[in-house]
Design a protein around this motif. Structure first.
Motif, PDB file in Angstrom:
ATOM      1  N   CYS A 112     -36.180 -20.299  27.334  1.00  0.00           N
ATOM      2  CA  CYS A 112     -35.663 -20.329  25.962  1.00  0.00           C
ATOM      3  C   CYS A 112     -34.989 -21.368  25.677  1.00  0.00           C
ATOM      4  CB  CYS A 112     -34.877 -19.055  26.021  1.00  0.00           C
ATOM      5  SG  CYS A 112     -33.417 -18.929  27.247  1.00  0.00           S
ATOM      6  N   CYS A 122     -37.641 -15.545  24.941  1.00  0.00           N
ATOM      7  CA  CYS A 122     -37.359 -15.073  26.115  1.00  0.00           C
ATOM      8  C   CYS A 122     -38.783 -14.380  26.662  1.00  0.00           C
ATOM      9  CB  CYS A 122     -36.395 -14.103  26.746  1.00  0.00           C
ATOM     10  SG  CYS A 122     -36.541 -13.620  28.223  1.00  0.00           S
ATOM     11  N   CYS A 134     -34.848 -18.898  34.106  1.00  0.00           N
ATOM     12  CA  CYS A 134     -35.768 -19.684  34.331  1.00  0.00           C
ATOM     13  C   CYS A 134     -35.504 -20.669  33.356  1.00  0.00           C
ATOM     14  CB  CYS A 134     -36.948 -18.638  33.813  1.00  0.00           C
ATOM     15  SG  CYS A 134     -37.121 -18.304  32.119  1.00  0.00           S
TER      16      CYS A 134
HETATM   17  S1  SF4 Z   1     -32.953 -15.337  28.426  1.00  0.00           S
HETATM   18 FE1  SF4 Z   1     -35.042 -15.207  29.425  1.00  0.00          FE
HETATM   19  S2  SF4 Z   1     -35.859 -17.211  28.971  1.00  0.00           S
HETATM   20 FE2  SF4 Z   1     -33.770 -17.347  28.882  1.00  0.00          FE
HETATM   21  S3  SF4 Z   1     -33.082 -18.301  31.007  1.00  0.00           S
HETATM   22 FE3  SF4 Z   1     -33.106 -15.917  30.869  1.00  0.00          FE
HETATM   23  S4  SF4 Z   1     -34.950 -15.080  31.462  1.00  0.00           S
HETATM   24 FE4  SF4 Z   1     -35.311 -17.347  31.191  1.00  0.00          FE
END
Ligand code: SF4
Ligand SMILES: Cc1cc2nc3c(=O)[nH]c(=O)nc-3n(C[C@H](O)[C@H](O)[C@H](O)COP(=O)(O)OP(=O)(O)OC[C@H]3O[C@@H](n4cnc5c(N)ncnc54)[C@H](O)[C@@H]3O)c2cc1C
Ligand code: SF4
Lengths: 98, 384
Positions: free
Chosen positions: A10, A56, A7
């Motif tokens: 973070c 996250c 997504c």
């Molecule tokens: S670690 Fe968590 S916030 Fe970061 S890209 Fe992956 S799912 Fe998304």
């Protein structure tokens, strides 16, 4: 443990990404390399600060220390990492100060 | 002219690692990336278009890459990462001028007692350029979409022309998902920071009673957001059995009042998608459904045990499915029967371009014939 869904939420918690603004040096970038089993010395740019784990919302822990170990096992290492390790072995400090 | 004539080595890359990573966005699927550039000026972008035209290299503009319908997945394209153009250039009483790559939370922190009111879930990372190109919605749907706050734009269009666009022409870049050109900078309307905020949670035994209440609330026009939790989402969010709405007010109407108490209640609406994800509901949709069919649709989802949350003051829902669920296609059919739209929030990109209405496609194509005659921008997306 939930898997990273890429997504990107973070990204801005990562001090290295904030400085370089390059997706390949971000938690999501490292997560993609992990998934695709790409062992590249770029992982040594991660400071292992752990911010991405706290940021996250899905509770993903990318465990980048383990990934770095795996990259090392494959014989891939950055020159600065080599230097720091050698300094530690010979002088007991990362700077090589006698 | 080569890319090395336009960008310094720090601002261009065709390494394997960059190509792998920039071939993906939040959709988590692969495309084909030819390389990445990080422009710093409109001049560089203008030159990039000459290069792109001469070599027939298509371009994919990218902000934070949180698009989740494949909007930033290159199809044998060069990715133009705008995140280094992230300066806030001027803050006025009721406007701000920014470069397109500025991150929304960075902007709102700099605005202090004012704010840009459209705040999507991705506010910590998403860029103003990406929000404009996606015409993003915010957590407070009361404020409307991003496009409502764009006063003027600085762009380089698909034909490589550097243009300053005013209120009559900006619409060809708002919600165009990067198919008409690259947004370089924007002048945005900002508002004084909202102080009074309260909330209420209402529980219902039936969806029709819930929808009646929502219609009354919409008429009162003081709800910043009306968030829906069906019976499954309610239990997962820690509420009782039943259907709930969480209403956030811009005045003292709500019965949850203290700053901390309101913040705690509102946390639920950000957390619910993550909780559902952990319960393996990994495919989240974003349909729009008109008022007169809202109750029918909610009832259909509930009857079919599809967990759902959503934003009822704009009729955008988030039904959640487990991977490979056949219910998704059934839901699309139901939506068409109810005159709904497959996307009310996240756009079309690559994944859902076949679901776009043909009238909308024709309108977009027509505009892009002038702005991007060689179809260099985000080729393969939305309609191309
Ligand atoms: S670690 Fe968590 S916030 Fe970061 S890209 Fe992956 S799912 Fe998304
Ligand atoms: C978990 C999650 C939650 C989300 N929640 C919301 C939400 O609440 N509301 C909402 O509306 N959306 C939401 N989205 C979708 C997305 O985050 C938003 O649309 C966001 O505004 C995109 O911003 P970005 O900077 O990441 O843009 P990107 O993802 O990088 O790009 C989005 C689109 O804009 C184009 N683009 C980017 N920069 C430019 C530019 N400078 N010039 C021209 N075109 C450009 C890209 O080509 C692409 O088509 C969500 C996504 C995820 C993954
Ligand atoms: S652990 Fe590495 S990837 Fe995660 S935030 Fe810190 S520097 Fe970035």
């Amino acid at each position: 443990m939930p898997r990273c869904n890429e997504c990107g939420l973070c990204k801005e918690s990562c001090p290295v990404f904030r400085a370089l603004k390059r997706e390949s040096v971000s938690p999501r970038g490292f997560a993609i390399l992990q998934k695709k089993e790409v062992y590249d010395k770029i992982i040594f740019l991660c400071s292992l600060c752990g911010n991405c784990k706290h940021a996250c919302p899905y509770g993903v822990d990318l465990d980048l220390l383990k990934f770095r170990e795996k990259v090392l096992e494959k014989g891939v290492e950055s020159s600065s990492n080599k230097k720091v390790i050698s300094n530690l072995r010979h002088t007991g400090n990362p700077y090589g100060v006698e | 002219m080569n890319l090395s004539d336009i960008f310094t080595s720090a601002n261009r890359s065709d390494t394997e690692v960059d190509k792998i990573i920039y071939s993906r966005d939040a959709t988590a699927e692969d495309g084909e990336c030819l390389g990445v550039v990080w422009p710093r000026t409109a001049e560089e972008l203008h030159k990039l278009f000459s290069y792109s035209r001469r070599n027939d290299v298509t371009l994919v503009p990218r902000g934070a890459g949180t698009a989740n319908q494949g909007q930033c997945i290159p199809q044998k394209s060069l990715v133009v990462d705008m995140s280094k153009m992230n300066k806030i250039l001027e803050i006025g009483d009721d406007y701000v001028i920014v470069q397109a790559g500025v991150v929304l939370d960075d902007l709102n922190r700099a605005l202090k007692d004012k704010f840009f009111p459209v705040i999507p879930y991705t506010h910590k990372v998403c860029t103003v350029g990406g929000m404009i190109a996606a015409n993003a919605h915010g957590l407070h749907s009361y404020y409307g979409k991003t496009g409502k706050y764009v006063i003027a734009l600085e762009v380089v269009d698909g034909a490589g022309r550097y243009l300053k666009m005013n209120s009559s022409t900006i619409k060809n870049f708002i919600g165009f998902e990067g198919t008409s050109g690259i947004i370089v900078g924007a002048k945005l309307r900002i508002l004084p920071k909202q102080l009074a905020r309260t909330a209420s949670i209402f529980k219902f035994n039936t969806v029709s009673a819930l929808v009646d209440k929502v219609m009354r609330l919409k008429k009162e026009n003081n709800a910043l957001a009306i968030e829906y939790f069906d019976e499954r989402a309610s239990v997962l969010a820690g509420l009782d059995q039943g259907f709930h709405i969480l209403v956030e007010y811009n005045d003292n109407t709500g019965n949850i009042k203290g700053i901390k108490e309101v913040a705690e209640a509102l946390e639920m609406k950000e957390k619910i998608r993550y909780i559902l994800y952990k319960h393996r509901y990994t495919q989240i949709e974003d349909p729009y459904i008109p008022d007169d069919k809202l109750a029918h649709f909610l009832h259909w989802l509930s009857k079919n045990q599809v967990p759902c949350f959503g934003h009822l003051n704009i009729n955008v829902l988030h039904p959640c499915f487990k991977e490979f669920s056949k219910m998704v296609d059934e839901m699309y059919e139901k939506l068409s029967f109810y005159n709904g739209r497959v996307s009310g929030e996240w756009g079309w990109g690559l994944k859902r371009k076949d679901k776009m209405l043909s009238a909308d496609i024709d309108k977009m194509k027509l505009k892009n014939q002038q702005l991007d005659p060689k179809n260099l921008m985000n080729r393969g997306k939305v309609y191309a």
